[in-house]
Design a protein around this motif. Sequence first.
Motif, short mmCIF file in Angstrom:
data_model
loop_
_atom_site.label_atom_id
_atom_site.label_comp_id
_atom_site.label_asym_id
_atom_site.label_seq_id
_atom_site.Cartn_x
_atom_site.Cartn_y
_atom_site.Cartn_z
N UNK A 76 116.28 7.37 32.25
CA UNK A 76 116.09 7.96 30.93
C UNK A 76 116.64 6.99 29.89
N UNK A 77 116.47 7.34 28.62
CA UNK A 77 116.86 6.41 27.57
C UNK A 77 118.37 6.24 27.46
N UNK A 78 119.12 7.08 28.17
CA UNK A 78 120.58 6.93 28.18
C UNK A 78 121.06 6.09 29.36
N UNK A 79 120.12 5.50 30.07
CA UNK A 79 120.40 4.61 31.21
C UNK A 79 120.85 5.37 32.45
N UNK A 80 120.47 6.63 32.56
CA UNK A 80 120.75 7.39 33.78
C UNK A 80 119.65 7.12 34.80
N UNK A 81 120.03 6.70 35.99
CA UNK A 81 119.05 6.42 37.04
C UNK A 81 118.55 7.75 37.61
N UNK A 82 117.26 8.02 37.45
CA UNK A 82 116.67 9.26 37.93
C UNK A 82 116.03 9.09 39.31
N UNK A 83 115.52 7.89 39.58
CA UNK A 83 114.82 7.67 40.84
C UNK A 83 114.79 6.18 41.15
N UNK A 84 115.03 5.88 42.40
CA UNK A 84 114.89 4.50 42.89
C UNK A 84 113.93 4.53 44.08
N UNK A 85 112.88 3.73 44.01
CA UNK A 85 111.83 3.75 45.03
C UNK A 85 111.72 2.37 45.67
N UNK A 86 112.25 2.20 46.86
CA UNK A 86 112.08 0.92 47.55
C UNK A 86 110.59 0.62 47.73
N UNK A 87 110.19 -0.58 47.37
CA UNK A 87 108.82 -1.09 47.51
C UNK A 87 107.83 -0.39 46.57
N UNK A 88 108.35 0.28 45.54
CA UNK A 88 107.48 0.96 44.58
C UNK A 88 106.64 -0.02 43.79
N UNK A 89 105.41 0.40 43.43
CA UNK A 89 104.48 -0.53 42.80
C UNK A 89 103.43 0.26 42.01
N UNK A 90 102.98 -0.29 40.89
CA UNK A 90 101.88 0.29 40.13
C UNK A 90 102.15 1.69 39.61
#
Length: 942
Positions: A66-80
Amino acid sequence: MNNWSKLCLALSTFVSVQAMAQKPPLNHDVYDNWKSIGTANLSKSGKFVYYTITPQEGDAVLELKDQKNTLLLSVPRGDGASLTSNDAFLVAGIKPYFSAVREAKIKKKKSDEMPKDSLLVYNLKSKAAPLKYADVKSFKMARNSREYVAFLAESKASADTSAAKDSTAQAKKTPAKSKTKTILHLLHLPTGDTTNFVGVDQYEWSADERQLLFSKKGEEKDSVSLRDAGLYLYSVGDKSLKKISHGKGTYKQFSFSEDQSQLSFVAFKGDDKTLSKEYKLYYYTANQDSARLIGQQATAGVPQNWWVSGDAPLRFSENGQKLYIGLAPIPLVKDTTLVEFEHAKLDIWHWKDDYLQPQQLVNLKRDQTKSFSAVVYPQSSATIIPLSDETFNRVITTDSGNEEWVLVTSDFGNRISSQWDLGTKSNIYKVSTKSGQHKLIASDLNGQAYLSPKADYAVFFDRATASWSSYDLANDSKKSLHEGIAVSFVDEENDMPALPSAYGVAGWSKDGQTVYINDRYDIWAFDLTGKKKPYTITNGYGREQKITFRAVNLSREENPRYRSTYLSDKDQFLTAFDETTKENGFYSVNAGKSNPKKILMRPKTYRKVEASEDLAQVIYTKEDYQHSPDLYINSAKMDQERRLTDINTQQAGYNWGTAELVHWTTPNGHDASGILYKPEDFDPNKKYPIIAYFYEKLTDGLYTYQAPAPTPSRLNIPYFVSNGYLVFAPDISYETGYPGQAAEEYINSGMQHLARTNSFVDSTKMGIQGQSWGGYQVAHLITRTNMYAAAWTGAPVVNMTSAYGGIRWGSGMSRQFQYENTQSRIGQNLWEARDLYIENSPLFFMDRVNTPVVIMHNDQDGAVPWYQGIEMFTALRRLQKPVWLLNYNGDDHNLIQRQNRKDIQQREAQFFDHFLKGKPAPVWITSGVPAIHKGIDWGLSM
């Protein structure tokens, strides 16, 4: 300061210096994990940022914040990745593991056996665990997506054995073969429900997400599949499915009108094995039972021996009245009854061919699918109106396509001259989309033509006169745009024999009556109606301050037709580059009413700028030589910067470096500049070896980050700086006819200046490295001076007399244009300036060389014929000078294969370490690697 304070300061300084000294230098094992920001996107609302972090080799990661720099999701090998237009869902592909793909390649698996992609769906509101779908071939979302994603996936099912007399016994003897089917899944994002369609091969959304169009191709040996073959339209709202075209075949080029009430496509419904496939044009509206045929070979307006192209995209005008299509000549087909080995294989080069035979062969696939624009009015007329043919090379339409007039350009009759001129003169015509009538409006134009957004005017740039002009298409009148303005609108620093190019069109006003054109520094507004005098929207401030302003359109217009077309009348966002300090930043301007307002200027480089729909939030990457390009979010005023990534934290653990601007005066009195790179642990009391790396002008990149990477063949600057070298990158200006002397003038004098004014430069340990044009300059310099202790040249031209008549095999073009008009800067042909070609050819002076030199030249070089490297090597070998030639088998002008890039980094380091630092030489330098040991011993050991 008392003695105790002095002692503490001395101790702290000693400790900090020791800490720097303890940092290890970069080595060749660090490259793979060095990362970069791939795609970076800001949601229209400005609430979310999503981006990929990509290592040089390995698996990327997709992050959503989000715009406050909170990590909402991390997706290994994510693309497009894409967000729905309401910011409710993130949809992304997931690539297979790098290691799994590598293993499959090692095992030489077929394409259908390779690891497959997956699809991820994440609900930003519920923040529930993401949904994942396997074996996905592709996925698509509508332009205004909110609730759906369509994706094509593979499904394996056992073959039906029920037809066997004894299915059980048969199964025991022969295991059932798995058969792959493609299934189109329509996923409802809020519920997770899917609607599935089996056997789909092509599909497309309407922009409003209300209709999904897809085709089923059908299989010959499957009666059910053949019966189902055709084109289908699925209505998402009432979940109704309608078959709008019947029959097995290939359906493609799906296109919806802007209001989604019409659609068009092309289809070939014959045998796939047919060599000559006639595609036909179809049209459909909701009040029809099925799509109707509106274009084929026999349709009125189609030229004789032409037909509808199956390769040209279809496009409705914005108002839906016109459909732009492609036509193409019916191709000749090969006679398959002929016995191939009984017939000659040859290329016939003819002196009157428009293009050289190698160029034709390089472009063969493109030419086989080439089409020529035409228009049809599907609601009112069955006639196709051709707009161009084989004598034309470009059609220019407005974004909307509504207007009557289009421009077409023709260089027919002038194409042969591209062999030595590169560019060709063109005739410009206005063409009516109502009648197809052509009218010549500019002849023999050496430049560019533009069409105003409402097709009221054409705008021309003429290189021959260095001028801009406009043409009123309704009244057929032409006028100069900047007559009397004492400012150049062409490249003021052009040092090539060719005519200078323009700085380009910056954009248009919303009403299409004003065109904005760049000069070197400022942006000018020209009223095409003639009612207003020209003025600079940047108020001349750029030229006054030597700041280059360029307009950036931050609009979030989703329709690709209108992206980056219009400039704002107020608060136009500008990028800025300070020519003197090399700083970069941003300004805003209010239509020339005052000087541009500075938002931000820093000794940094900014890229990947994107804004929210309300222009309140922006994202960008920021970098300099010492800091990796990380992603930031900020307010539009640039006063609330927040860092979103820190991708290369490992850099702090290595000895890095600094970059500074150096100025000097050349022997002929020219002001000169270059970048001097120093190690982080630089000690002015030490002597350092120095390597000059050069091409043409490099100082604009003073604040550019350079990742340690196995480069295609340029100098790996961070590696050498980290390992105790100085690196110098001088700018070079050229004089027509004497490119070699220019290299001497700037490179040699710059290195001599550094050695003369800095005791830390070891003048006995100087090296030079260059690739391509830089490689030529290396080859020239070592025939003119012995000041360099080691030289490395990549893909050099050493014999301009033989290279002049050579071919750039990557494009198939002759090399003559390069010497007469562009980079090699001789300015005349070989017969007019024979002495200059010889004087600037290092080959004829190889007997003067006393510098050990490595040549890299590869046997599949598509730009410089690799026999140039061979000529240099065999000459020096004949003269018994120390020389080595590296030929990376099957690789290109600049190395493509990563394993080769890694190899050359090691060899380049070993070479310069030996000759500039006195380290032991590896086997490949001392005794080489014989062919009998090729692939067994690489000669890298000391």
